[in-house]
Enzyme design. Structure first.
Site, PDB file in Angstrom:
ATOM      1  N   CYS A   1      -3.322   7.792   1.641  1.00  0.00           N
ATOM      2  CA  CYS A   1      -4.095   6.571   1.884  1.00  0.00           C
ATOM      3  C   CYS A   1      -3.224   5.442   2.443  1.00  0.00           C
ATOM      4  O   CYS A   1      -3.696   4.334   2.631  1.00  0.00           O
ATOM      5  CB  CYS A   1      -4.822   6.114   0.626  1.00  0.00           C
ATOM      6  SG  CYS A   1      -3.717   5.694  -0.729  1.00  0.00           S
ATOM      7  N   ASP A  32       4.339   2.383   0.477  1.00  0.00           N
ATOM      8  CA  ASP A  32       5.363   2.143  -0.539  1.00  0.00           C
ATOM      9  C   ASP A  32       6.345   3.301  -0.626  1.00  0.00           C
ATOM     10  O   ASP A  32       7.531   3.084  -0.899  1.00  0.00           O
ATOM     11  CB  ASP A  32       4.709   1.906  -1.906  1.00  0.00           C
ATOM     12  CG  ASP A  32       4.247   0.467  -2.037  1.00  0.00           C
ATOM     13  OD1 ASP A  32       5.025  -0.424  -1.647  1.00  0.00           O
ATOM     14  OD2 ASP A  32       3.120   0.245  -2.496  1.00  0.00           O
ATOM     15  N   HIS A  62       1.148  -6.501   3.441  1.00  0.00           N
ATOM     16  CA  HIS A  62      -0.288  -6.547   3.140  1.00  0.00           C
ATOM     17  C   HIS A  62      -1.046  -7.507   4.048  1.00  0.00           C
ATOM     18  O   HIS A  62      -2.219  -7.307   4.309  1.00  0.00           O
ATOM     19  CB  HIS A  62      -0.514  -6.831   1.655  1.00  0.00           C
ATOM     20  CG  HIS A  62      -0.273  -5.603   0.835  1.00  0.00           C
ATOM     21  ND1 HIS A  62       0.950  -5.316   0.285  1.00  0.00           N
ATOM     22  CD2 HIS A  62      -1.084  -4.553   0.561  1.00  0.00           C
ATOM     23  CE1 HIS A  62       0.872  -4.145  -0.327  1.00  0.00           C
ATOM     24  NE2 HIS A  62      -0.342  -3.667  -0.176  1.00  0.00           N
ATOM     25  N   GLU A  92       3.700   7.070  -4.785  1.00  0.00           N
ATOM     26  CA  GLU A  92       4.276   6.084  -3.859  1.00  0.00           C
ATOM     27  C   GLU A  92       5.670   5.631  -4.282  1.00  0.00           C
ATOM     28  O   GLU A  92       6.282   4.807  -3.625  1.00  0.00           O
ATOM     29  CB  GLU A  92       3.344   4.894  -3.673  1.00  0.00           C
ATOM     30  CG  GLU A  92       2.864   4.230  -4.942  1.00  0.00           C
ATOM     31  CD  GLU A  92       1.857   3.105  -4.671  1.00  0.00           C
ATOM     32  OE1 GLU A  92       1.673   2.707  -3.516  1.00  0.00           O
ATOM     33  OE2 GLU A  92       1.286   2.613  -5.653  1.00  0.00           O
TER      34      GLU A  92
END
Ligand code: PEP
Ligand code: MG
Length: 598
Positions: free
Chosen positions: A528, A481, A212, A457
């Protein structure tokens, strides 16, 4: 001497600047330039802080009980001496005077220089004195923070974080050297704070391409390299560095010829960006007339401006967890969340906004120093993360849902839930949404219509996609993920980043299966994760039937260009090739190059 450091490329382009080394524990120190006319007052601030700390230490010494060990008084003497040491104070003033750094930044910059010198000392006793310098600097920083809080309107006492908030916005630093930040590690929430900062590039020792921290760095659209392992040790404060974001390489103190080459590449990539930005208002339609929805991923409501600017037709992923971070355990209330969601919805001017329920945990802790709510356990990515946390705190979950429902009065809102894997979770999500609506009705609060979607995910979700499609209005594939969990590769761990492979046949097969099933059910499906904004995958995803991509605003133009040049009628074979080839990446690349030559 020029050296190269290799890492993982995060965002493309070239950044050239002087290194600013920041200790991971001190990333929340404010970094901003002061004007030439503020140098004297900034040095005065330093002087006041030093005097206050000296008084504090003297008082500590005076109050020391007679039975206290003698070493304690000696230690305070060392600290008092350091407070007047040239290498601490005079050198810090020089950063202010010569570079126009604010006092806190100047202190932490000098601390990094000194820490390095201590680390290199042969004598173990002297090496340990580093901790003393750190403690003195820590006291000075705290005092500066107190002085800043006193000077700020209201005069509230503040902590490190409030110094950041109180810091002036990044000044126009034309005429100053550009700067790149070098740190062992930066937490995602801290990275976010650099969005408005002076840095033109980032280098961190740790992290994978879809960690992240990397994602936030990429959203800033400046060159960055993560997982550069030894970077913060090899690079020295104030070194000149080149970040080659395309290759994931950092060149330290480049020779004039190398520097010139990189300056040339920097200009080329700026020209290319300018060229691509002209596509902003062009609808994303393939050569055979297939309309493709290009949406933006955002972290804060303020990012919606960049989404619009990039020509995105909505927000496909609003990562709300960033509203929840670094608040010392306190969570944002319903009204605060409502205001944030409403701001994003209003900014998007009638275009859809997909707001994801909070996804903290794994490499996105609530707080830097642990939050008390989350015990991260041994395998945080497999622990109490995302919907699991939301369902463990049902009051907090319903509060977030209520804020989203209220924001839906102001424009189209899609609610997206991360990491769903169990049927029981699906049931609980529907119940929570129904209760949140009921609570708003009972309280006489207005709310708008929403659609409800799930992130796909976790491999389990992809495998049972049919059931998800029956339960939800739409799905969005989180490839970051999905890859992590399918391949059992920690996405934030640079030591296994070579195995984190979006081209893995299992990943591609799951993606194709999810997209095909959604299309067959007539349910909207989007991707996404980072794959959506990676131009290497555009044609393959189109071939799988995908017509909705959500990505960093800075990627929209490039992906649009790929879409405009694609003909989905000719892509069917490419989809099969990607699934069957020994080496899908090179097979797809070769097929696309061949098609272009025809
Ligand atoms: C993903 O997992 O692909 C995703 C989009 O969510 P995040 O990166 O926030 O986990
Ligand atoms: Mg995810």
């Amino acid at each position: 001497m020029s050296i190269q450091v290799f890492g993982i490329q995060v965002s493309r382009g070239v950044a050239i600047g002087r290194a600013v080394l920041v200790a991971s524990s001190r990333v929340d120190v404010a970094h901003y330039y002061i004007g030439a006319d503020q140098v004297a007052s900034e040095i005065e601030r330093l002087r006041l802080a030093r005097n206050a700390v000296a008084e504090e230490l003297q008082a500590l010494k005076a109050d020391m009980p007679p039975e206290a060990p003698h070493e304690l008084a000696a230690l305070l003497d060392v600290h008092l001496m350091l407070l007047h040491d040239e290498m601490v104070i005079t050198a810090t003033k020089n950063w202010v005077r010569d570079r126009h750094y604010n006092a806190e930044w100047a202190l932490s910059a000098q601390l990094e220089v000194l820490a390095r010198q201590f680390d290199e000392m042969e004598d173990a006793y002297l090496r340990e004195r580093k901790a003393d310098v750190e403690q003195v600097v820590e006291r000075l920083l705290r005092e500066l923070s107190r002085l800043a809080a006193e000077a700020a309107p209201g005069g509230a006492a503040g902590n490190g974080a409030s110094v950041v908030a109180a810091a002036p916005a990044a000044r126009d630093f034309a005429g100053e050297d550009p700067l790149v930040l070098v740190a062992a590690d930066v937490a995602p929430a801290d990275m976010l704070q650099f969005k408005r900062s002076v840095f033109t590039g980032f280098i961190t020792d740790v992290g994978g391409r879809t960690s992240h921290t990397a994602i936030v760095a990429r959203s800033m659209d400046i060159p960055a390299v993560v997982g550069a392992r030894e970077a913060s040790r090899l690079i020295r404060q104030d070194d000149w560095v080149v970040i080659d974001g395309d290759a994931g390489v950092v060149v330290v103190n480049p020779s004039p010829i190398v520097l010139e080459e990189y300056r040339f590449r920097q200009r080329q990539s700026e020209l290319e960006r300018a060229r691509l930005s002209r596509l902003r208002h062009t609808p994303a339609v393939t050569l055979d007339g297939q309309a493709v929805e290009l949406l933006a991923n955002i972290e804060l409501p303020g990012d919606a401006a960049a989404a619009l600017e990039a020509g995105a037709v909505g927000v496909g992923l609003f990562r709300t967890e960033f509203l929840f971070m670094n608040r010392g355990g306190a969570l944002p209330g319903e009204d605060e969340q409502f205001e944030a969601y409403r701001a994003a919805v209003a900014a998007m001017q009638g275009m859809p906004v997909t707001i994801r329920t909070v996804d903290v945990g794994a490499d996105k802790p609530l707080d830097r120093a642990g939050d008390g709510r989350h015990d991260h356990g041994l395998n945080p990515a497999l622990g109490l993360r995302a919907i699991r946390w939301s369902l463990a705190e049902p009051g907090m979950f319903r509060q977030q849902l209520r804020a989203m429902l209220r924001a839906a009065v102001f424009g189209p809102v899609r609610i997206l839930v991360p990491m769903v894997a169990h049927v029981s979770e699906m049931v609980a999500i529907h119940e929570a949404l129904a209760r949140a609506r009921q609570q708003l009705d009972d309280g006489g609060k207005r709310h708008g219509p929403v659609t409800l979607g799930a992130m796909i995910e976790v491999p389990a979700a992809a495998v049972m996609i049919e059931r998800f499609l029956r339960q939800f209005d739409f799905v969005s594939v989180g490839t970051n993920d999905l890859i992590q969990y399918t391949l059992a590769i920690d996405r934030a761990d640079e030591s296994v980043s070579h195995l984190y492979d979006p081209w893995h046949p299992a990943v591609l097969a799951l993606l194709r299966q999810v997209i095909a099933a959604s299309v067959a059910h007539g349910k909207p499906v989007s991707v996404c994760g980072e794959m959506a904004g990676d131009a290497a995958f555009t044609e393959v995803l189109l071939a799988f039937g995908l017509r909705s991509f959500s990505m960093h605003p800075s990627c929209v133009a490039e992906i649009k260009q790929r879409v405009l040049r694609a003909d989905t009628r000719q892509l069917e074979a490419l989809g099969r090739l990607a699934l069957d080839a020994e080496s899908p990446a090179s097979a797809v690349r070769a097929a696309l190059a061949g098609a272009r030559e025809k």
